[in-house]
Design a protein around this motif. Structure first.
Motif, PDB file in Angstrom:
ATOM      1  N   HIS A 182       7.791   2.268  -6.140  1.00 58.92           N
ATOM      2  CA  HIS A 182       7.375   2.830  -4.853  1.00 58.92           C
ATOM      3  C   HIS A 182       6.633   4.146  -5.094  1.00 58.92           C
ATOM      4  CE1 HIS A 182      11.545   4.482  -5.453  1.00 58.92           C
ATOM      5  NE2 HIS A 182      10.819   5.565  -5.375  1.00 58.92           N
ATOM      6  N   ASP A 183       6.271   4.371  -6.356  1.00 56.27           N
ATOM      7  CA  ASP A 183       5.663   5.637  -6.760  1.00 56.27           C
ATOM      8  C   ASP A 183       4.185   5.387  -7.077  1.00 56.27           C
ATOM      9  OD1 ASP A 183       4.743   7.864  -8.060  1.00 56.27           O
ATOM     10  OD2 ASP A 183       6.522   8.115  -9.328  1.00 56.27           O
ATOM     11  N   LEU A 184       3.301   5.885  -6.225  1.00 61.78           N
ATOM     12  CA  LEU A 184       1.869   5.609  -6.382  1.00 61.78           C
ATOM     13  C   LEU A 184       1.323   6.190  -7.681  1.00 61.78           C
ATOM     14  CD1 LEU A 184      -0.700   4.419  -5.265  1.00 61.78           C
ATOM     15  CD2 LEU A 184      -1.016   6.451  -3.855  1.00 61.78           C
ATOM     16  N   ARG A 185       1.795   7.385  -8.051  1.00 61.98           N
ATOM     17  CA  ARG A 185       1.318   7.988  -9.311  1.00 61.98           C
ATOM     18  C   ARG A 185       1.691   7.103 -10.500  1.00 61.98           C
ATOM     19  NH1 ARG A 185       2.819  12.904  -7.020  1.00 61.98           N
ATOM     20  NH2 ARG A 185       1.048  14.317  -6.727  1.00 61.98           N
ATOM     21  N   GLU A 186       2.909   6.610 -10.476  1.00 67.87           N
ATOM     22  CA  GLU A 186       3.373   5.752 -11.568  1.00 67.87           C
ATOM     23  C   GLU A 186       2.504   4.498 -11.651  1.00 67.87           C
ATOM     24  OE1 GLU A 186       7.329   3.810 -11.204  1.00 67.87           O
ATOM     25  OE2 GLU A 186       7.690   4.575 -13.232  1.00 67.87           O
ATOM     26  N   ALA A 187       2.237   3.896 -10.488  1.00 71.26           N
ATOM     27  CA  ALA A 187       1.443   2.670 -10.471  1.00 71.26           C
ATOM     28  C   ALA A 187       0.028   2.938 -10.987  1.00 71.26           C
ATOM     29  CB  ALA A 187       1.398   2.105  -9.059  1.00 71.26           C
ATOM     30  N   LEU A 188      -0.562   4.063 -10.553  1.00 71.72           N
ATOM     31  CA  LEU A 188      -1.925   4.380 -10.985  1.00 71.72           C
ATOM     32  C   LEU A 188      -1.985   4.684 -12.484  1.00 71.72           C
ATOM     33  CD1 LEU A 188      -3.089   6.571  -7.981  1.00 71.72           C
ATOM     34  CD2 LEU A 188      -4.135   4.431  -8.739  1.00 71.72           C
ATOM     35  N   SER A 189      -0.908   5.229 -13.022  1.00 72.83           N
ATOM     36  CA  SER A 189      -0.938   5.583 -14.432  1.00 72.83           C
ATOM     37  C   SER A 189      -0.665   4.377 -15.328  1.00 72.83           C
ATOM     38  CB  SER A 189       0.068   6.695 -14.728  1.00 72.83           C
ATOM     39  OG  SER A 189       1.377   6.188 -14.696  1.00 72.83           O
ATOM     40  N   LEU A 190      -0.065   3.322 -14.765  1.00 71.81           N
ATOM     41  CA  LEU A 190       0.313   2.176 -15.607  1.00 71.81           C
ATOM     42  C   LEU A 190      -0.590   0.960 -15.428  1.00 71.81           C
ATOM     43  CD1 LEU A 190       4.218   2.155 -15.195  1.00 71.81           C
ATOM     44  CD2 LEU A 190       2.938   2.801 -17.239  1.00 71.81           C
ATOM     45  N   GLY A 191      -0.953   0.638 -14.191  1.00 76.17           N
ATOM     46  CA  GLY A 191      -1.455  -0.696 -13.891  1.00 76.17           C
ATOM     47  C   GLY A 191      -2.935  -0.913 -14.140  1.00 76.17           C
ATOM     48  N   ASP A 192      -3.294  -2.198 -14.372  1.00 78.33           N
ATOM     49  CA  ASP A 192      -4.682  -2.633 -14.322  1.00 78.33           C
ATOM     50  C   ASP A 192      -5.088  -2.857 -12.872  1.00 78.33           C
ATOM     51  OD1 ASP A 192      -4.980  -2.814 -17.087  1.00 78.33           O
ATOM     52  OD2 ASP A 192      -4.113  -4.826 -17.129  1.00 78.33           O
ATOM     53  N   ARG A 193      -4.067  -3.066 -12.054  1.00 78.52           N
ATOM     54  CA  ARG A 193      -4.311  -3.505 -10.694  1.00 78.52           C
ATOM     55  C   ARG A 193      -3.053  -3.199  -9.892  1.00 78.52           C
ATOM     56  NH1 ARG A 193      -3.952  -9.871  -9.773  1.00 78.52           N
ATOM     57  NH2 ARG A 193      -4.140 -10.008  -7.509  1.00 78.52           N
ATOM     58  N   ILE A 194      -3.250  -2.844  -8.605  1.00 79.60           N
ATOM     59  CA  ILE A 194      -2.102  -2.554  -7.750  1.00 79.60           C
ATOM     60  C   ILE A 194      -2.169  -3.411  -6.496  1.00 79.60           C
ATOM     61  CG2 ILE A 194      -0.821  -0.785  -6.489  1.00 79.60           C
ATOM     62  CD1 ILE A 194      -2.124   1.315  -8.212  1.00 79.60           C
ATOM     63  N   LEU A 195      -1.049  -4.066  -6.184  1.00 78.92           N
ATOM     64  CA  LEU A 195      -0.934  -4.782  -4.917  1.00 78.92           C
ATOM     65  C   LEU A 195      -0.096  -3.935  -3.978  1.00 78.92           C
ATOM     66  CD1 LEU A 195      -0.093  -8.523  -5.710  1.00 78.92           C
ATOM     67  CD2 LEU A 195      -2.293  -7.524  -5.088  1.00 78.92           C
ATOM     68  N   PHE A 196      -0.604  -3.693  -2.782  1.00 75.67           N
ATOM     69  CA  PHE A 196       0.176  -2.968  -1.784  1.00 75.67           C
ATOM     70  C   PHE A 196       0.760  -3.977  -0.809  1.00 75.67           C
ATOM     71  CE2 PHE A 196      -0.924   1.401  -2.770  1.00 75.67           C
ATOM     72  CZ  PHE A 196      -2.042   1.241  -3.573  1.00 75.67           C
ATOM     73  N   LEU A 197       2.060  -3.918  -0.628  1.00 75.40           N
ATOM     74  CA  LEU A 197       2.717  -4.830   0.310  1.00 75.40           C
ATOM     75  C   LEU A 197       2.996  -4.105   1.621  1.00 75.40           C
ATOM     76  CD1 LEU A 197       5.335  -6.922  -1.717  1.00 75.40           C
ATOM     77  CD2 LEU A 197       2.882  -7.246  -1.462  1.00 75.40           C
ATOM     78  N   SER A 198       3.014  -4.891   2.703  1.00 73.78           N
ATOM     79  CA  SER A 198       3.349  -4.341   4.014  1.00 73.78           C
ATOM     80  C   SER A 198       4.860  -4.216   4.136  1.00 73.78           C
ATOM     81  CB  SER A 198       2.846  -5.288   5.088  1.00 73.78           C
ATOM     82  OG  SER A 198       3.559  -6.511   4.990  1.00 73.78           O
ATOM     83  N   ALA A 199       5.309  -3.556   5.220  1.00 75.06           N
ATOM     84  CA  ALA A 199       6.748  -3.568   5.515  1.00 75.06           C
ATOM     85  C   ALA A 199       7.142  -4.999   5.836  1.00 75.06           C
ATOM     86  CB  ALA A 199       7.037  -2.654   6.697  1.00 75.06           C
ATOM     87  N   ALA A 200       8.464  -5.261   5.824  1.00 71.39           N
ATOM     88  CA  ALA A 200       8.952  -6.633   5.997  1.00 71.39           C
ATOM     89  C   ALA A 200       8.425  -7.242   7.281  1.00 71.39           C
ATOM     90  CB  ALA A 200      10.484  -6.634   6.000  1.00 71.39           C
ATOM     91  N   PRO A 201       8.011  -8.483   7.284  1.00 71.64           N
ATOM     92  CA  PRO A 201       7.947  -9.386   6.127  1.00 71.64           C
ATOM     93  C   PRO A 201       6.765  -9.049   5.208  1.00 71.64           C
ATOM     94  CG  PRO A 201       7.106 -10.486   8.082  1.00 71.64           C
ATOM     95  CD  PRO A 201       7.580  -9.141   8.542  1.00 71.64           C
ATOM     96  N   GLY A 202       7.083  -8.887   3.922  1.00 74.43           N
ATOM     97  CA  GLY A 202       6.090  -8.392   2.981  1.00 74.43           C
ATOM     98  C   GLY A 202       4.953  -9.357   2.725  1.00 74.43           C
ATOM     99  N   ARG A 203       3.736  -8.827   2.819  1.00 78.19           N
ATOM    100  CA  ARG A 203       2.570  -9.601   2.370  1.00 78.19           C
ATOM    101  C   ARG A 203       1.544  -8.594   1.845  1.00 78.19           C
ATOM    102  NH1 ARG A 203      -0.735  -8.834   6.489  1.00 78.19           N
ATOM    103  NH2 ARG A 203       0.369  -7.777   8.152  1.00 78.19           N
TER     104      ARG A 203
END
Lengths: 251, 252
Positions: A182-203
């Motif tokens: 749930h940490d945007l900095r972590e995702a940006l520092s690690l990933g090739d790609r990021i998927l953002f999910l909505s609040a439940a029901p997640g898509r």
């Protein structure tokens, strides 16, 4: 080639429940990609990983992956067997001898746990337990690695050390990675790609390629600039409140 | 030494306690009738029984029955308990049987086994085991209900084969319950074995105690009891405790 082909029409926690946990969630992951998944808490990220791993089969839809895919799973908590030493916990992921002697030990040594091979989890610090869990996930050379917020509740230097370790192992073995955070900095520092999910029901509300040069630091200027730009473009992205608008933006 | 300021160590207290008991026993024997021989008389009888009498062979028969009944009861009771703990329909179906089993008097089970199976060794062991099965099942059912499924999921993700999953992820969670069932089981079983021997066998500690009862031979009754208690304490100290220490090493 895609390592994962996900199409979940609906997942509800209880039968006859009105609010599904996941709905119309579809994406593919190319082989060897480091994918991060971000979403507000309760949006079904953990459920999604359970479904991908085959732990949860009670859903409507399909999960496409090669049948005998070797999976490594790092759970939110280390989930080590308290009655097995660090060495035996890692060996659990290997076929019994003969054939794999020394692999668990070599990996643990590489993770600076050479002096703790025979320690029980109860005698290890939180960071050390995470490292053992990471070693267990990596030791059998997985083709698909699933990680569920693996570095939360750790102090910042320890978490960063483990991220570096994860990246080094990923670069060496090149498994397909699905990393939930749930940490945007972590995702940006690690990933090739990021998927953002909505609040439940997640898509999926935004599918974002990350093209920053590696190595990146979660506190470095490149990640910070990318984060600012992203929040300017999609101000509601991390709140998960305005699902509709995010979906339109993504489209 | 003057006043003892430091409290006695635990071992010291135990020793004092044992000596106190012996002293009271001796005093009661001196004051009382022939129906309570003192510790020295009982010790002498014990040595005589062991060297010239049937004590050792009786102990052997009884211990063999204890071991057989214990093995059968633990295996059957654990399997039933684990099944009931993991499956609600099975639990609902057999819960009543378990309550019944827990409450049938031991003597009734013993008589019925002898009547239905015959006055033989199989009936004797079956009678003892049947008395213990419900208790083991209840304890292991509790254990199976409290299993940590998150660890079983780890085993599932790692695709552990059934045997490894049991040994590494499933059974270790039940060790405390196995140990509890073992402890309570041994003490229950050896008491029931004596009754089984009294009712329908012609050797063993229970049979011999019945014989001495008919002769009003209190010294021999006490000598047999003492020897058997000593054996059970030795099993506790030499088998159960080391086993428990080994199984719970990781907690230290």
């Amino acid at each position: 080639m895609n390592a994962l082909d996900i199409a979940i029409a609906a997942k509800t926690y209880r039968k006859n429940s009105d609010t599904p946990a996941l709905a119309n969630l579809a994406f593919t992951v190319p082989s060897g990609q480091f994918l991060c998944i971000i979403g507000p808490s309760g949006c079904g990220k953990t459920t999604l990983l359970s479904i991908v791993a085959g732990l949860d089969r009670d859903f409507v839809g399909t999960v496409g992956r090669a049948d005998q895919t070797r999976i490594g799973f790092v759970f939110q908590t280390p989930r080590l067997m308290p009655w097995l030493s660090a060495r035996d916990n890692v060996r659990l992921a290997l076929d019994p001898p003969p054939g794999n002697e020394g692999r668990a030990e070599a990996l643990l040594r590489e993770m600076n746990l050479g002096n703790q091979l025979d320690s029980y989890p109860g005698h290890l610090s939180g960071g050390q337990q995470r490292r053992v869990a990471l070693a267990r996930a990596f030791v059998n050379d997985p083709q698909l690695l699933l990680l569920d917020e693996p570095f939360t509740s750790l102090d910042a230097p320890t978490a960063q050390q483990l991220r570096d370790l994860l990246l080094a192992l990923w670069l060496r073995q090149r498994p397909t990675v699905v990393f939930v955070t749930h940490d945007l900095r972590e995702a940006l520092s690690l990933g090739d790609r990021i998927l953002f999910l909505s609040a439940a029901p997640g898509r999926v509300v935004l599918d974002l390629p990350v093209e920053l040069a590696r190595p990146r630091s979660p506190d470095g200027p490149a990640v910070e600039a990318a984060r600012k730009r992203l929040l300017d473009l999609y101000p509601d992205l991390l709140s998960g409140l305005d699902k509709q608008r995010n979906a339109e933006d993504a489209a | 030494m003057g006043l003892v300021r430091a409290p006695l160590s635990e071992a010291g207290l135990r020793l004092v306690s044992a000596l106190l008991l012996l002293a009271l026993w001796q005093a009661a024997a001196l004051a009382g009738s022939t129906l309570l021989p003192g510790p020295v008389t009982v010790a002498r009888t014990l040595i005589e029984d062991a060297t010239q009498g049937p004590l050792l062979s009786d102990l052997g028969y009884t211990l063999a029955r204890v071991a057989a009944a214990f093995a059968v009861a633990m295996a059957a009771g654990s399997a039933i308990g684990m099944l009931m703990g993991r499956s609600r329909p099975v639990d609902g179906l057999f819960d009543l049987w378990l309550v019944l089993g827990l409450n049938v008097p031991a003597l009734v089970i013993i008589y019925l086994c002898y009547l239905w199976i015959g006055l033989d060794e199989v009936a004797a062991v079956a009678a003892v085991a049947l008395n213990k099965v419900p208790q083991t099942a209840v304890i292991l059912r509790e254990g199976a209900r409290s299993l940590d499924t998150s660890l079983l999921q780890v085993a599932q993700v790692l695709r552990l084969p059934w045997g490894r999953k049991m040994r590494r992820a499933y059974l270790p969670q039940l060790y405390p319950y196995f140990m509890a069932a073992t402890r309570s089981g041994l003490s229950l079983i050896w008491k029931i074995v004596l009754v089984v021997e009294l009712v329908g066998r012609s050797n063993g500690v229970g049979f011999r105690l019945g014989l001495y009862f008919q002769f009003f031979d209190v010294a021999n009754i006490l000598a047999y009891s003492a020897s058997f208690i000593a054996v059970m304490l030795a099993i506790e100290g030499l088998v159960i405790r080391p086993l428990e220490r080994r199984l719970t090493r990781w907690r230290a």
